[in-house]
Design a protein around this motif. Structure first.
Motif, PDB file in Angstrom:
ATOM      1  N   ASP A  73      32.832  -6.696  20.811  1.00  0.00           N
ATOM      2  CA  ASP A  73      34.060  -6.118  20.285  1.00  0.00           C
ATOM      3  C   ASP A  73      33.908  -4.605  20.321  1.00  0.00           C
ATOM      4  O   ASP A  73      32.808  -4.085  20.115  1.00  0.00           O
ATOM      5  N   LEU A  74      34.993  -3.908  20.571  1.00  0.00           N
ATOM      6  CA  LEU A  74      35.012  -2.462  20.442  1.00  0.00           C
ATOM      7  C   LEU A  74      35.485  -2.152  19.030  1.00  0.00           C
ATOM      8  O   LEU A  74      36.548  -2.620  18.610  1.00  0.00           O
ATOM      9  N   ILE A  75      34.700  -1.390  18.308  1.00  0.00           N
ATOM     10  CA  ILE A  75      35.056  -0.971  16.956  1.00  0.00           C
ATOM     11  C   ILE A  75      35.526   0.476  17.037  1.00  0.00           C
ATOM     12  O   ILE A  75      34.836   1.330  17.607  1.00  0.00           O
ATOM     13  N   VAL A  76      36.700   0.746  16.476  1.00  0.00           N
ATOM     14  CA  VAL A  76      37.237   2.104  16.424  1.00  0.00           C
ATOM     15  C   VAL A  76      37.554   2.403  14.958  1.00  0.00           C
ATOM     16  O   VAL A  76      38.319   1.675  14.325  1.00  0.00           O
ATOM     17  N   ILE A  77      36.935   3.454  14.439  1.00  0.00           N
ATOM     18  CA  ILE A  77      37.215   3.890  13.075  1.00  0.00           C
ATOM     19  C   ILE A  77      38.288   4.963  13.153  1.00  0.00           C
ATOM     20  O   ILE A  77      38.149   5.945  13.906  1.00  0.00           O
ATOM     21  N   VAL A  78      39.374   4.770  12.399  1.00  0.00           N
ATOM     22  CA  VAL A  78      40.474   5.733  12.377  1.00  0.00           C
ATOM     23  C   VAL A  78      40.738   6.186  10.947  1.00  0.00           C
ATOM     24  O   VAL A  78      40.510   5.437  10.000  1.00  0.00           O
ATOM     25  N   SER A  79      41.218   7.408  10.829  1.00  0.00           N
ATOM     26  CA  SER A  79      41.695   7.878   9.523  1.00  0.00           C
ATOM     27  C   SER A  79      43.124   8.370   9.706  1.00  0.00           C
ATOM     28  O   SER A  79      43.473   8.917  10.758  1.00  0.00           O
ATOM     29  N   ILE A  80      43.923   8.149   8.696  1.00  0.00           N
ATOM     30  CA  ILE A  80      45.330   8.545   8.744  1.00  0.00           C
ATOM     31  C   ILE A  80      45.406  10.012   8.340  1.00  0.00           C
ATOM     32  O   ILE A  80      45.113  10.368   7.205  1.00  0.00           O
ATOM     33  N   LYS A  81      45.777  10.843   9.275  1.00  0.00           N
ATOM     34  CA  LYS A  81      45.889  12.281   9.013  1.00  0.00           C
ATOM     35  C   LYS A  81      47.261  12.610   8.431  1.00  0.00           C
ATOM     36  O   LYS A  81      47.393  13.464   7.572  1.00  0.00           O
ATOM     37  N   SER A  82      48.290  11.901   8.927  1.00  0.00           N
ATOM     38  CA  SER A  82      49.661  12.140   8.500  1.00  0.00           C
ATOM     39  C   SER A  82      50.448  10.843   8.665  1.00  0.00           C
ATOM     40  O   SER A  82      50.149  10.045   9.546  1.00  0.00           O
ATOM     41  N   THR A  83      51.453  10.656   7.810  1.00  0.00           N
ATOM     42  CA  THR A  83      52.280   9.458   7.931  1.00  0.00           C
ATOM     43  C   THR A  83      53.675   9.746   8.477  1.00  0.00           C
ATOM     44  O   THR A  83      54.374   8.823   8.866  1.00  0.00           O
ATOM     45  N   ASN A  84      54.094  11.011   8.500  1.00  0.00           N
ATOM     46  CA  ASN A  84      55.416  11.340   9.026  1.00  0.00           C
ATOM     47  C   ASN A  84      55.362  12.665   9.757  1.00  0.00           C
ATOM     48  O   ASN A  84      55.533  13.709   9.126  1.00  0.00           O
ATOM     49  N   PRO A  85      55.104  12.675  11.040  1.00  0.00           N
ATOM     50  CA  PRO A  85      54.870  11.519  11.901  1.00  0.00           C
ATOM     51  C   PRO A  85      53.466  10.963  11.683  1.00  0.00           C
ATOM     52  O   PRO A  85      52.593  11.640  11.146  1.00  0.00           O
ATOM     53  N   THR A  86      53.263   9.732  12.132  1.00  0.00           N
ATOM     54  CA  THR A  86      51.946   9.115  12.024  1.00  0.00           C
ATOM     55  C   THR A  86      50.979   9.805  12.972  1.00  0.00           C
ATOM     56  O   THR A  86      51.218   9.870  14.173  1.00  0.00           O
ATOM     57  N   ILE A  87      49.904  10.334  12.402  1.00  0.00           N
ATOM     58  CA  ILE A  87      48.829  10.955  13.187  1.00  0.00           C
ATOM     59  C   ILE A  87      47.537  10.244  12.808  1.00  0.00           C
ATOM     60  O   ILE A  87      47.173  10.192  11.626  1.00  0.00           O
ATOM     61  N   LEU A  88      46.864   9.672  13.806  1.00  0.00           N
ATOM     62  CA  LEU A  88      45.598   8.994  13.575  1.00  0.00           C
ATOM     63  C   LEU A  88      44.460   9.830  14.145  1.00  0.00           C
ATOM     64  O   LEU A  88      44.488  10.191  15.320  1.00  0.00           O
ATOM     65  N   ASN A  89      43.480  10.136  13.306  1.00  0.00           N
ATOM     66  CA  ASN A  89      42.250  10.749  13.781  1.00  0.00           C
ATOM     67  C   ASN A  89      41.319   9.631  14.211  1.00  0.00           C
ATOM     68  O   ASN A  89      41.070   8.700  13.431  1.00  0.00           O
ATOM     69  N   LEU A  90      40.805   9.709  15.412  1.00  0.00           N
ATOM     70  CA  LEU A  90      39.811   8.758  15.893  1.00  0.00           C
ATOM     71  C   LEU A  90      38.457   9.318  15.479  1.00  0.00           C
ATOM     72  O   LEU A  90      38.040  10.379  15.944  1.00  0.00           O
ATOM     73  N   VAL A  91      37.769   8.625  14.572  1.00  0.00           N
ATOM     74  CA  VAL A  91      36.554   9.142  13.954  1.00  0.00           C
ATOM     75  C   VAL A  91      35.309   8.797  14.763  1.00  0.00           C
ATOM     76  O   VAL A  91      34.507   9.657  15.080  1.00  0.00           O
ATOM     77  N   THR A  92      35.150   7.519  15.098  1.00  0.00           N
ATOM     78  CA  THR A  92      34.016   7.086  15.907  1.00  0.00           C
ATOM     79  C   THR A  92      34.346   5.749  16.543  1.00  0.00           C
ATOM     80  O   THR A  92      35.329   5.095  16.170  1.00  0.00           O
ATOM     81  N   CYS A  93      33.523   5.339  17.501  1.00  0.00           N
ATOM     82  CA  CYS A  93      33.701   4.047  18.145  1.00  0.00           C
ATOM     83  C   CYS A  93      32.348   3.554  18.645  1.00  0.00           C
ATOM     84  O   CYS A  93      31.449   4.356  18.915  1.00  0.00           O
ATOM     85  N   PHE A  94      32.228   2.247  18.718  1.00  0.00           N
ATOM     86  CA  PHE A  94      30.983   1.648  19.200  1.00  0.00           C
ATOM     87  C   PHE A  94      31.242   0.188  19.536  1.00  0.00           C
ATOM     88  O   PHE A  94      32.249  -0.390  19.107  1.00  0.00           O
ATOM     89  N   LEU A  95      30.344  -0.385  20.313  1.00  0.00           N
ATOM     90  CA  LEU A  95      30.409  -1.812  20.615  1.00  0.00           C
ATOM     91  C   LEU A  95      29.612  -2.558  19.563  1.00  0.00           C
ATOM     92  O   LEU A  95      28.590  -2.076  19.078  1.00  0.00           O
ATOM     93  N   GLU A  96      30.111  -3.743  19.205  1.00  0.00           N
ATOM     94  CA  GLU A  96      29.433  -4.579  18.220  1.00  0.00           C
ATOM     95  C   GLU A  96      29.422  -6.005  18.737  1.00  0.00           C
ATOM     96  O   GLU A  96      30.376  -6.440  19.388  1.00  0.00           O
ATOM     97  N   ASP A  97      28.360  -6.712  18.443  1.00  0.00           N
ATOM     98  CA  ASP A  97      28.244  -8.112  18.843  1.00  0.00           C
ATOM     99  C   ASP A  97      29.419  -8.888  18.257  1.00  0.00           C
ATOM    100  O   ASP A  97      29.665  -8.853  17.050  1.00  0.00           O
ATOM    101  N   ALA A  98      30.169  -9.566  19.097  1.00  0.00           N
ATOM    102  CA  ALA A  98      31.358 -10.299  18.657  1.00  0.00           C
ATOM    103  C   ALA A  98      31.010 -11.410  17.671  1.00  0.00           C
ATOM    104  O   ALA A  98      31.858 -11.843  16.895  1.00  0.00           O
ATOM    105  N   LYS A  99      29.765 -11.871  17.667  1.00  0.00           N
ATOM    106  CA  LYS A  99      29.351 -12.917  16.738  1.00  0.00           C
ATOM    107  C   LYS A  99      29.489 -12.464  15.292  1.00  0.00           C
ATOM    108  O   LYS A  99      29.664 -13.293  14.404  1.00  0.00           O
ATOM    109  N   LYS A 100      29.439 -11.166  15.034  1.00  0.00           N
ATOM    110  CA  LYS A 100      29.593 -10.666  13.665  1.00  0.00           C
ATOM    111  C   LYS A 100      30.986 -10.946  13.131  1.00  0.00           C
ATOM    112  O   LYS A 100      31.179 -11.082  11.932  1.00  0.00           O
ATOM    113  N   ARG A 101      31.972 -11.011  14.028  1.00  0.00           N
ATOM    114  CA  ARG A 101      33.350 -11.256  13.621  1.00  0.00           C
ATOM    115  C   ARG A 101      33.674 -12.747  13.572  1.00  0.00           C
ATOM    116  O   ARG A 101      34.458 -13.204  12.756  1.00  0.00           O
ATOM    117  N   ARG A 102      33.069 -13.503  14.454  1.00  0.00           N
ATOM    118  CA  ARG A 102      33.391 -14.934  14.572  1.00  0.00           C
ATOM    119  C   ARG A 102      32.534 -15.786  13.652  1.00  0.00           C
ATOM    120  O   ARG A 102      31.377 -15.489  13.423  1.00  0.00           O
TER     121      ARG A 102
END
Length: 112
Positions: A73-102
């Motif tokens: 799975d690709l994990i993307v951590i986002v933070s909401i910078k603004s809601t009007n308009p919606t602005i998402l900060n992309l904080v970090t990302c990494f691959l994770e073993d899909a077995k952790k989710r299933r």
């Protein structure tokens, strides 16, 4: 912001509303591989795919799970910078073993 509101925002968001932080861009460079997407691919994933999981980490910070293949799975951590308009900060990302989710088949509830 709650998870339902975030899902609605993700369904309507455009590329101009995504902000890749310096940390995010550094992690992409460090983790670049055949299976880890580059920045443009991550933008496309966020814009076109629905996450298979969302975990609220803080009031305005979320962990998004995107299925890449059977193994990861690709994990993307986002933070909401603004809601009007919606602005998402992309904080970090990494691959994770899909077995952790299933859940393993043995752990499924009978009848489901």
């Amino acid at each position: 912001m709650d998870v339902v509101t975030l899902l609605n925002c993700l369904s309507e968001i455009e590329i101009d509303n995504l902000r890749a932080t310096y940390h995010f861009q550094e992690r992409i460079r460090e983790r670049k591989s055949e299976i880890h997407p580059d920045l443009n691919e991550i933008y496309n994933i966020i814009l076109k795919e629905q996450p298979v999981g969302i975990l609220k980490q803080e009031q305005e910070k979320f962990k998004l799970y995107y299925e890449r293949n059977e193994s990861y799975d690709l994990i993307v951590i986002v933070s909401i910078k603004s809601t009007n308009p919606t602005i998402l900060n992309l904080v970090t990302c990494f691959l994770e073993d899909a077995k952790k989710r299933r859940r393993p088949d043995e752990a499924r509830i009978p009848g489901n």
